[in-house]
Enzyme design. Structure first.
Site, PDB file in Angstrom:
ATOM      1  N   PHE A 143       0.653  -1.142   0.139  1.00 23.69           N
ATOM      2  CA  PHE A 143       0.020  -0.432  -0.282  1.00 23.69           C
ATOM      3  C   PHE A 143       0.935   1.115  -0.405  1.00 23.69           C
ATOM      4  O   PHE A 143       1.511   1.581   1.031  1.00 23.69           O
ATOM      5  CB  PHE A 143      -1.120  -0.265   0.872  1.00 23.69           C
ATOM      6  CG  PHE A 143      -1.867   1.470   1.168  1.00 23.69           C
ATOM      7  CD1 PHE A 143      -2.703   0.974   0.441  1.00 23.69           C
ATOM      8  CD2 PHE A 143      -1.656   2.769   1.720  1.00 23.69           C
ATOM      9  CE1 PHE A 143      -3.750   2.204  -0.113  1.00 23.69           C
ATOM     10  CE2 PHE A 143      -2.519   3.378   1.391  1.00 23.69           C
ATOM     11  CZ  PHE A 143      -4.144   3.437   1.009  1.00 23.69           C
ATOM     12  N   ASP A 228       9.024   3.337   2.158  1.00 28.38           N
ATOM     13  CA  ASP A 228       7.796   4.558   2.435  1.00 28.38           C
ATOM     14  C   ASP A 228       7.772   3.814   3.744  1.00 28.38           C
ATOM     15  O   ASP A 228       6.789   2.797   3.954  1.00 28.38           O
ATOM     16  CB  ASP A 228       6.401   3.485   1.446  1.00 28.38           C
ATOM     17  CG  ASP A 228       5.374   3.818   1.455  1.00 28.38           C
ATOM     18  OD1 ASP A 228       5.067   4.751   2.615  1.00 28.38           O
ATOM     19  OD2 ASP A 228       4.639   4.049   1.360  1.00 28.38           O
ATOM     20  N   LYS A 257       2.084  10.975   7.412  1.00 26.60           N
ATOM     21  CA  LYS A 257       1.430  10.892   8.755  1.00 26.60           C
ATOM     22  C   LYS A 257       1.341  11.558   9.665  1.00 26.60           C
ATOM     23  O   LYS A 257       1.149  12.469   9.753  1.00 26.60           O
ATOM     24  CB  LYS A 257       0.826   9.178   8.585  1.00 26.60           C
ATOM     25  CG  LYS A 257      -0.042   8.499   7.509  1.00 26.60           C
ATOM     26  CD  LYS A 257      -0.686   6.612   7.392  1.00 26.60           C
ATOM     27  CE  LYS A 257      -1.107   6.369   7.110  1.00 26.60           C
ATOM     28  NZ  LYS A 257      -1.356   6.001   6.101  1.00 26.60           N
TER      29      LYS A 257
HETATM   30  C1  LIG Z   1      -1.037   5.877   4.536  1.00 18.49           C
HETATM   31  C2  LIG Z   1      -0.223   5.707   3.657  1.00 18.49           C
HETATM   32  C3  LIG Z   1       0.023   6.231   2.648  1.00 18.49           C
HETATM   33  C4  LIG Z   1      -0.633   7.095   1.281  1.00 18.49           C
HETATM   34  O1  LIG Z   1      -0.853   8.076   2.048  1.00 18.49           O
HETATM   35  P1  LIG Z   1      -1.854   9.269   1.998  1.00 18.49           P
HETATM   36  O2  LIG Z   1      -1.577  10.567   3.033  1.00 18.49           O
HETATM   37  O3  LIG Z   1      -2.760   8.573   2.237  1.00 18.49           O
HETATM   38  O4  LIG Z   1      -1.322   9.590   0.112  1.00 18.49           O
HETATM   39  C5  LIG Z   1       1.825   6.146   1.598  1.00 18.49           C
HETATM   40  N1  LIG Z   1       2.063   4.243   2.123  1.00 18.49           N
HETATM   41  C6  LIG Z   1       1.770   3.796   3.080  1.00 18.49           C
HETATM   42  C7  LIG Z   1       2.709   3.034   4.078  1.00 18.49           C
HETATM   43  C8  LIG Z   1       0.398   4.462   4.392  1.00 18.49           C
HETATM   44  O5  LIG Z   1       0.357   3.678   5.128  1.00 18.49           O
END
Ligand SMILES: *Cc1c(COP(=O)(O)O)cnc(C)c1O
Length: 400
Positions: A143, A228, A257
């Site tokens: 994700f 990420d 986040k």
């Molecule tokens: C939440 C998340 C994203 C995307 O972040 P947004 O602010 O919703 O665009 C990307 N990578 C990971 C691992 C995430 O948990």
């Protein structure tokens, strides 16, 4: 279930808002620390923290103060001009991430898009890869956000069905499989983009040594390792970043986040000076990226994580949480997994769906989120106390 008052807000939302989510039927109107209150004044312990965007707790006084003060001084300049906060914020972010240069954006998906652009440009300029041939390796069940490029390499049919055609240049390999990475690398590969723990997939924790192994493979084969850490970063798993558990320092990290302290979107990519220097004037940007308000909030958000030692706290309370979960687990539980305060319980198929359990937990005052049918994720704000952990455990025990 939802009272009359709540029903009004839910109906209104459902009528005028696209249905991209399937929320737990609770309407929140106030929050403080680990607690949130619904429109009828009922109190709940937030065990999701907005997908780990509220690591510092709701309405942290230092973050709110920084936001208030900055909001009455300067909020937006765009990068057409300098502002007096950006440099210091990026310096702080580089220091905590042990990197040399940062590129500020807003949302997580934008940070990932930025990392993809930087990696590709680095591949063309530094590795001499033929124009438009750069490949990036990603993992199944990843994700990384919701843009068309990113969902194009998702393996979740809900995320990408109906949204094509997609951007080429991505190759998908299994997660937690260093041999698959070795095999997938070609002369056109520029990077491996991966989550140190797959959060959205249901808190998939790879084998010990995985991060170290993929670090070594990327180094040997001359490709960039991009972690990420939008969900795993900023103390969630017990260290400032999850890669630090194995000292598997990547070439680039995406951060988001909790960088916004639960009050506004703030994201960034951090890397080395050498890699980041492929970005030159006009090649990338964002109107709101690096805005003074975000800098003030982001800077205070980092200070809180460090000064309140939320990393060590997540380690200690995470261990306690998993130990207690093991203590109450019964035949319905397949597995308890996690690191720091990013944890999950996986339920047997025969136990019913995780959704039934999260709705029952809601009635007992615990807000957790089901994911992928059988998994319940627990990721409370890191300011949670031992007593509050025990309080959650009592309720989880009841629903099991
Ligand atoms: C939440 C998340 C994203 C995307 O972040 P947004 O602010 O919703 O665009 C990307 N990578 C990971 C691992 C995430 O948990």
């Amino acid at each position: 279930m939802a009272g009359k008052n709540a029903k009004h807000f839910i109906d209104l939302e459902n009528r005028y808002t696209a249905h991209g989510y399937h929320p737990i039927p609770v309407v929140i109107s106030r929050a403080k620390g680990v607690w949130v209150w619904d429109t009828e004044g009922r109190k709940y312990l937030d065990c999701l923290s907005a997908y780990s965007a509220v690591n510092q707790g709701h309405l942290h006084p230092r973050i709110i103060k920084a936001m208030r003060e900055q909001a009455s001084r300067l909020t937006l300049t765009s990068r057409a001009f300098h502002n007096d906060l950006l440099g210091a914020f990026m310096k702080k972010l580089c220091r905590v991430s042990r990197m040399e240069m940062a590129l500020p954006m807003n949302t997580g998906a934008e940070a990932v898009e930025t990392a993809i652009k930087v990696a590709r440009k680095w591949g063309y300029e530094r590795k001499g890869i033929t124009r438009n041939k750069a490949e990036i390796i990603v993992c199944s069940e990843n994700f990384h956000g919701r843009t068309t490029t990113i969902v194009g390499f998702s393996t979740d049919p809900d995320a990408n069905t109906g949204f094509g055609p997609f951007s080429p240049g991505f190759k998908i390999i299994p997660y937690n499989d260093p041999a698959a990475l070795k095999k997938a690398i070609t002369k056109n590969t520029v990077a491996f983009l991966v989550e140190p723990i797959q959060g959205e997939a249901g808190v998939n924790v790879p084998d010990d040594g995985y991060l170290r192994k993929i670090r070594d493979i990327c180094t040997r084969r001359g490709i960039l390792l991009i972690f990420d850490e939008i969900q795993t970063g900023l103390c969630r798993t017990g260290r400032m970043f999850a890669w630090m558990h194995e000292n598997a320092k990547p070439d680039m990290v995406t951060i988001g986040k909790a960088l916004g302290g639960g009050v506004m979107p703030v994201s960034a990519v951090v890397s080395s000076r050498d890699i980041m220097s492929v970005i030159t004037p006009g090649t990338h940007g964002s109107t709101f990226g690096g805005n003074p308000l975000a800098c003030a909030v982001g800077s205070a958000s980092l200070d809180v994580l460090i000064d309140e030692k939320l990393g060590p706290r997540a380690t200690r309370l995470g261990k306690l949480f998993r130990k207690r979960l093991h203590g109450i687990a019964n035949e319905k539980v397949v597995e308890i997994r996690g690191r720091g305060l990013l944890n999950a319980i996986e339920l047997k198929q025969s136990a019913g769906t995780a959704r039934e359990y999260t709705e029952r937990l809601m009635k007992l005052g615990v807000l957790a989120k089901d994911t992928h049918g059988q998994t319940i994720r627990f990721a409370p704000p890191l300011v949670i106390t031992e007593k509050q952990i025990e309080w959650i455990i009592g309720r989880v025990k009841k629903v099991l």
